[in-house]
Design a protein around this motif. Sequence first.
Motif, PDB file in Angstrom:
ATOM      1  N   LYS A 244      26.105 -27.342 -25.383  1.00 43.77           N
ATOM      2  CA  LYS A 244      25.937 -28.118 -26.557  1.00 43.77           C
ATOM      3  C   LYS A 244      26.239 -29.504 -26.138  1.00 43.77           C
ATOM      4  CE  LYS A 244      28.231 -24.010 -28.892  1.00 43.77           C
ATOM      5  NZ  LYS A 244      29.334 -23.541 -28.919  1.00 43.77           N
ATOM      6  N   ALA A 245      25.116 -30.085 -25.514  1.00 49.90           N
ATOM      7  CA  ALA A 245      25.288 -31.459 -25.079  1.00 49.90           C
ATOM      8  C   ALA A 245      25.244 -32.299 -26.152  1.00 49.90           C
ATOM      9  CB  ALA A 245      24.139 -32.000 -24.206  1.00 49.90           C
ATOM     10  N   ASN A 246      24.910 -32.093 -27.579  1.00 47.83           N
ATOM     11  CA  ASN A 246      25.082 -32.863 -28.552  1.00 47.83           C
ATOM     12  C   ASN A 246      26.492 -33.072 -29.067  1.00 47.83           C
ATOM     13  OD1 ASN A 246      24.873 -30.245 -29.103  1.00 47.83           O
ATOM     14  ND2 ASN A 246      24.691 -30.825 -31.444  1.00 47.83           N
ATOM     15  N   HIS A 247      27.474 -32.323 -28.532  1.00 55.17           N
ATOM     16  CA  HIS A 247      28.871 -32.522 -28.676  1.00 55.17           C
ATOM     17  C   HIS A 247      29.527 -33.068 -27.405  1.00 55.17           C
ATOM     18  CE1 HIS A 247      28.734 -30.510 -32.595  1.00 55.17           C
ATOM     19  NE2 HIS A 247      27.876 -29.458 -32.179  1.00 55.17           N
ATOM     20  N   CYS A 248      28.631 -33.552 -26.729  1.00 55.58           N
ATOM     21  CA  CYS A 248      29.242 -34.106 -25.119  1.00 55.58           C
ATOM     22  C   CYS A 248      30.497 -35.048 -25.476  1.00 55.58           C
ATOM     23  CB  CYS A 248      28.236 -34.838 -24.542  1.00 55.58           C
ATOM     24  SG  CYS A 248      28.800 -35.795 -23.180  1.00 55.58           S
TER      25      CYS A 248
ATOM     26  N   PHE B 240      24.534 -31.722 -36.151  1.00 62.45           N
ATOM     27  CA  PHE B 240      24.779 -32.852 -35.582  1.00 62.45           C
ATOM     28  C   PHE B 240      23.764 -33.377 -34.534  1.00 62.45           C
ATOM     29  CE2 PHE B 240      27.441 -35.241 -32.547  1.00 62.45           C
ATOM     30  CZ  PHE B 240      27.746 -36.645 -33.477  1.00 62.45           C
ATOM     31  N   ARG B 241      22.978 -34.352 -34.731  1.00 63.08           N
ATOM     32  CA  ARG B 241      22.478 -34.865 -33.743  1.00 63.08           C
ATOM     33  C   ARG B 241      21.283 -33.811 -33.080  1.00 63.08           C
ATOM     34  NH1 ARG B 241      26.211 -39.269 -30.533  1.00 63.08           N
ATOM     35  NH2 ARG B 241      26.240 -40.680 -32.092  1.00 63.08           N
ATOM     36  N   PHE B 242      21.031 -33.565 -31.987  1.00 65.48           N
ATOM     37  CA  PHE B 242      20.058 -33.004 -31.332  1.00 65.48           C
ATOM     38  C   PHE B 242      20.161 -32.963 -29.870  1.00 65.48           C
ATOM     39  CE2 PHE B 242      18.653 -37.261 -31.348  1.00 65.48           C
ATOM     40  CZ  PHE B 242      18.477 -37.446 -30.181  1.00 65.48           C
ATOM     41  N   HIS B 243      19.396 -32.070 -29.228  1.00 64.10           N
ATOM     42  CA  HIS B 243      19.558 -32.209 -27.696  1.00 64.10           C
ATOM     43  C   HIS B 243      18.285 -31.865 -27.171  1.00 64.10           C
ATOM     44  CE1 HIS B 243      20.666 -32.304 -23.544  1.00 64.10           C
ATOM     45  NE2 HIS B 243      20.452 -30.980 -23.377  1.00 64.10           N
ATOM     46  N   GLU B 244      17.893 -30.368 -26.727  1.00 61.72           N
ATOM     47  CA  GLU B 244      16.626 -29.971 -26.251  1.00 61.72           C
ATOM     48  C   GLU B 244      15.343 -30.223 -27.331  1.00 61.72           C
ATOM     49  OE1 GLU B 244      19.293 -28.230 -26.748  1.00 61.72           O
ATOM     50  OE2 GLU B 244      18.783 -25.906 -26.577  1.00 61.72           O
ATOM     51  N   GLU B 245      15.822 -30.641 -28.636  1.00 59.02           N
ATOM     52  CA  GLU B 245      14.779 -30.538 -29.682  1.00 59.02           C
ATOM     53  C   GLU B 245      13.887 -32.071 -29.452  1.00 59.02           C
ATOM     54  OE1 GLU B 245      17.814 -30.156 -30.255  1.00 59.02           O
ATOM     55  OE2 GLU B 245      17.966 -28.074 -31.172  1.00 59.02           O
ATOM     56  N   PHE B 246      14.391 -32.756 -28.619  1.00 55.93           N
ATOM     57  CA  PHE B 246      13.727 -34.052 -28.402  1.00 55.93           C
ATOM     58  C   PHE B 246      12.462 -33.867 -27.807  1.00 55.93           C
ATOM     59  CE2 PHE B 246      12.633 -38.251 -26.616  1.00 55.93           C
ATOM     60  CZ  PHE B 246      12.962 -39.306 -27.594  1.00 55.93           C
ATOM     61  N   ALA B 247      12.420 -33.061 -26.749  1.00 61.16           N
ATOM     62  CA  ALA B 247      11.166 -32.541 -26.026  1.00 61.16           C
ATOM     63  C   ALA B 247      10.289 -32.046 -26.969  1.00 61.16           C
ATOM     64  CB  ALA B 247      11.427 -31.833 -24.716  1.00 61.16           C
TER      65      ALA B 247
ATOM     66  N   TYR C 299      31.509 -29.244 -23.125  1.00 59.21           N
ATOM     67  CA  TYR C 299      30.236 -28.839 -24.087  1.00 59.21           C
ATOM     68  C   TYR C 299      29.002 -28.975 -23.311  1.00 59.21           C
ATOM     69  CZ  TYR C 299      34.053 -28.920 -27.306  1.00 59.21           C
ATOM     70  OH  TYR C 299      35.366 -28.791 -27.843  1.00 59.21           O
ATOM     71  N   CYS C 300      28.777 -29.906 -22.255  1.00 55.97           N
ATOM     72  CA  CYS C 300      27.562 -29.913 -21.743  1.00 55.97           C
ATOM     73  C   CYS C 300      27.505 -28.588 -21.037  1.00 55.97           C
ATOM     74  CB  CYS C 300      27.555 -31.163 -20.895  1.00 55.97           C
ATOM     75  SG  CYS C 300      27.332 -32.795 -21.593  1.00 55.97           S
ATOM     76  N   LEU C 301      28.456 -28.325 -20.421  1.00 56.43           N
ATOM     77  CA  LEU C 301      28.287 -26.966 -19.735  1.00 56.43           C
ATOM     78  C   LEU C 301      27.995 -25.690 -20.464  1.00 56.43           C
ATOM     79  CD1 LEU C 301      31.240 -27.660 -16.979  1.00 56.43           C
ATOM     80  CD2 LEU C 301      28.651 -28.059 -16.699  1.00 56.43           C
TER      81      LEU C 301
END
Length: 344
Positions: free
Chosen positions: A102-106, A291-298, A97-99
């Motif tokens: 979709k790192a939020n599903h890591c 579910f959660r977030f990833h690049e949205e944090f920045a 999922y990271c690849l």
Amino acid sequence: MKAAIVHSPRDLRIEEADVAAMGPGDVKIRIRAGGICGSDLHYFLHGGFGTVRIQQPMILGHEASGEILETGAAVTQVRPGDRVAVNPSLACGHCRYCLEGKANHCLDMRFNGSAMRMPHMQGLFREIVVCAEAQAVKVAPDVPLELVAFAEPLSVCLHASRQAGSLQGKRVLVTGVGPIGALCVLVARHAGAREVVATDVTDAPLAVARQIGADLALNTASDPKALDRFGADKGHFDVVFEASGAGPALAAALTAARPGATIVQVGIGNGEMSVPMNLVVAKEITLRGTFRFHEEFAAAVHFLSSGAIDVRPLLTEIVPLSDAVRAFELAADRSRAMKVQLAL
Ligand SMILES: [Zn+2]
Ligand SMILES: [Zn+2]
């Protein structure tokens, strides 16, 4: 170093904890502000949620900001003295999922203050945290650290809004305006929604929703028919953020949504909700999870740093760490509290 450690339901102690050793890619952060979130409250009140239970003492907290004290030899993006928001999610970077982006599903996610894995991932309600450089996101030098501590929940709402596509010119309904629903109101306003209506079953958060730009804030407990008028002619709203996790709120949202609308289910309640599927089918509703977030944090850090999204009306009180139990009791009372933070 002091930390807020939960041992069992209602047993939250301020105790000494060790500072972890630093690797070359790590940073050491003096935490200053930590927001109490729904999941922290679940650990505090019930020892967990769903099938997730605390099985060992755990430092709570995943919404935090502070100052860099020290950096490892390989760190390049931040230096001592920088003020940062702490991203509590550390994805592995190499699972499938990271690849896929979709790192939020890591599959090997390390999320601070979470009992989902053993040993538990310790949280951020502590004076000093050692974490990966990537988790320390620099903020503007003049933005108050208590505002930056909203970056995590704001990220959740930015990710939720992404599920709905552009909100420009849309009519948006937000059901349930706790901190997440309230941040959805702010996100919808910021994204150019034409109309934002909020519902809740408690008056206090509705007053905040009005203050932050909801056109209408309706109490569906005192007036169960409050949304009925929006059901005329097959419905009114283009997008719904269902942030209560309550079945009746989703049912009312389905009635008030127009054909082709997108409903983003943000709240999870106890995980079991009945869905009036006849309305989903007949109105061609798109029902999406988030579910959660990833690049949205920045992006969240940017919006908070620039003041483009102003969360100040959401901050109920900043309580010293030594008074953490009172802070948690306050945070659990929706008639008095929106977001309660600890000062560390
Ligand atoms: Zn949170
Ligand atoms: Zn991964």
